[in-house]
Design an enzyme around this catalytic site. Sequence first.
Site, PDB file in Angstrom:
ATOM      1  N   ASP A  38       0.828  -1.207   0.000  1.00  0.00           N
ATOM      2  CA  ASP A  38       0.000   0.000   0.000  1.00  0.00           C
ATOM      3  C   ASP A  38       0.865   1.260   0.000  1.00  0.00           C
ATOM      4  O   ASP A  38       1.983   1.253   0.508  1.00  0.00           O
ATOM      5  CB  ASP A  38      -0.912  -0.028   1.235  1.00  0.00           C
ATOM      6  CG  ASP A  38      -2.064   0.964   1.114  1.00  0.00           C
ATOM      7  OD1 ASP A  38      -2.365   1.404  -0.016  1.00  0.00           O
ATOM      8  OD2 ASP A  38      -2.651   1.310   2.154  1.00  0.00           O
ATOM      9  N   ASN A  86     -10.867  -2.417  -5.413  1.00  0.00           N
ATOM     10  CA  ASN A  86     -10.089  -1.487  -6.247  1.00  0.00           C
ATOM     11  C   ASN A  86     -10.740  -1.238  -7.621  1.00  0.00           C
ATOM     12  O   ASN A  86     -10.412  -0.265  -8.303  1.00  0.00           O
ATOM     13  CB  ASN A  86      -8.642  -1.965  -6.439  1.00  0.00           C
ATOM     14  CG  ASN A  86      -7.790  -1.867  -5.190  1.00  0.00           C
ATOM     15  OD1 ASN A  86      -6.835  -2.637  -5.014  1.00  0.00           O
ATOM     16  ND2 ASN A  86      -8.089  -0.921  -4.301  1.00  0.00           N
TER      17      ASN A  86
HETATM   18  C1  IPE Z   1      -5.243  -2.689  -0.194  1.00  0.00           C
HETATM   19  O1  IPE Z   1      -4.977  -1.350  -0.342  1.00  0.00           O
HETATM   20  C2  IPE Z   1      -5.284  -3.354  -1.531  1.00  0.00           C
HETATM   21  C3  IPE Z   1      -3.995  -3.523  -2.192  1.00  0.00           C
HETATM   22  C4  IPE Z   1      -2.829  -3.212  -1.694  1.00  0.00           C
HETATM   23  C5  IPE Z   1      -4.057  -4.118  -3.492  1.00  0.00           C
HETATM   24  P1  IPE Z   1      -6.137  -0.269  -0.484  1.00  0.00           P
HETATM   25  O2  IPE Z   1      -5.459   1.049  -0.650  1.00  0.00           O
HETATM   26  O3  IPE Z   1      -7.088  -0.657  -1.547  1.00  0.00           O
HETATM   27  O4  IPE Z   1      -6.862  -0.363   0.919  1.00  0.00           O
HETATM   28  P2  IPE Z   1      -7.665   0.708   1.769  1.00  0.00           P
HETATM   29  O5  IPE Z   1      -8.639   1.345   0.826  1.00  0.00           O
HETATM   30  O6  IPE Z   1      -6.655   1.695   2.279  1.00  0.00           O
HETATM   31  O7  IPE Z   1      -8.284  -0.063   2.876  1.00  0.00           O
HETATM   32  C1  IPE Z   2      -1.475   0.401  -3.411  1.00  0.00           C
HETATM   33  O1  IPE Z   2      -1.303   1.772  -3.394  1.00  0.00           O
HETATM   34  C2  IPE Z   2      -1.757  -0.127  -4.801  1.00  0.00           C
HETATM   35  C3  IPE Z   2      -3.128  -0.591  -5.010  1.00  0.00           C
HETATM   36  C4  IPE Z   2      -4.061  -0.631  -4.106  1.00  0.00           C
HETATM   37  C5  IPE Z   2      -3.467  -1.048  -6.331  1.00  0.00           C
HETATM   38  P1  IPE Z   2      -2.530   2.795  -3.342  1.00  0.00           P
HETATM   39  O2  IPE Z   2      -2.885   3.151  -4.741  1.00  0.00           O
HETATM   40  O3  IPE Z   2      -3.629   2.264  -2.515  1.00  0.00           O
HETATM   41  O4  IPE Z   2      -1.838   4.026  -2.639  1.00  0.00           O
HETATM   42  P2  IPE Z   2      -2.470   4.985  -1.537  1.00  0.00           P
HETATM   43  O5  IPE Z   2      -3.001   4.119  -0.444  1.00  0.00           O
HETATM   44  O6  IPE Z   2      -3.543   5.767  -2.219  1.00  0.00           O
HETATM   45  O7  IPE Z   2      -1.324   5.827  -1.085  1.00  0.00           O
HETATM   46 MG    MG Z   3      -4.062   2.390  -0.554  1.00  0.00          MG
END
Ligand code: IPE
Ligand code: IPE
Ligand code: MG
Length: 259
Positions: A38, A86
């Site tokens: 993340d 996502n």
């Molecule tokens: C979890 O991250 C999913 C992945 C790393 C693929 P998210 O960014 O989607 O999770 P939340 O929204 O912070 O819970």
């Molecule tokens: C994780 O990074 C990747 C996916 C969930 C696909 P994020 O895109 O969730 O990054 P933040 O949480 O917005 O920083």
């Molecule tokens: Mg995230």
Amino acid sequence: MIHIKKKRKKFLNSNTDSSLQTDLDTANLPSHVAIIMDGNGRWAKRRLLNRIQGHEKGAEAVRTIVECCREMGISILTLYAFSTENWQRPKIEVAALMTLLAKFLESEQKNMLDNNIRLNAIGQIERLPEHVRRVLHETMTLTKNNNGMLLNLALSYGGRAEIVRMVRDVAIKAKEGGIDPDSITYDVVSDHLYTKGMPDPDLLIRTSGEMRISNFLLCQIAYTEIFVTDTLWPDFNREEFLRILQHYQHRERRFGRTG
Ligand code: IPE
Ligand code: IPE
Ligand code: MG
């Protein structure tokens, strides 16, 4: 749950990679490591870049950690790359993530073959765009006889969706007489999850400081050791990974028993 604070880093960074590695007990490494990668968006935002550039940088961290796990002899690495939730992100970001995934797989095929890595995917693969499914199947087929590390990508994965799918499959078998409802044990449940045949993760790492599971491996992490680091995924590196392995080795895993 340990929340590794930034302030510890200074001290720990004074260790070199190799001294960290020699401090590790090779007989007590996790067999299965799972990572919630993340923070790509926040990494980009801090640099006034767009989120896609954060995901691109995140793909580089994936390469580094895959290589490190393989060198350490870790048997299974499960990476949460895209969740069922996502899909609700803006179309342009979803499309960019899919393109990046396809590119990543194409560029890593040779590396996986050279390093005896087998690729597997867990999640609703049928929901992925055709061009991604194609390269995914191609890579899984190419690497199917490799018996070194298993790289398990969670794609369009959600723990709740996995449970629903398992219940449906078991219910259908029970209705058709293939399973006696009275004989359903957790082993039966486990055999109907995407992770069938795999040991549960020993270690779960989440980057970017969020203290939540975000629908990842809900059944499988019952007794997994959890580490959360403030580091954003694109900045996650080998040294920090080894440091987390050191922390892991100091945990006492009790599985509900006395110490
Ligand atoms: C979890 O991250 C999913 C992945 C790393 C693929 P998210 O960014 O989607 O999770 P939340 O929204 O912070 O819970
Ligand atoms: C994780 O990074 C990747 C996916 C969930 C696909 P994020 O895109 O969730 O990054 P933040 O949480 O917005 O920083
Ligand atoms: Mg995230």
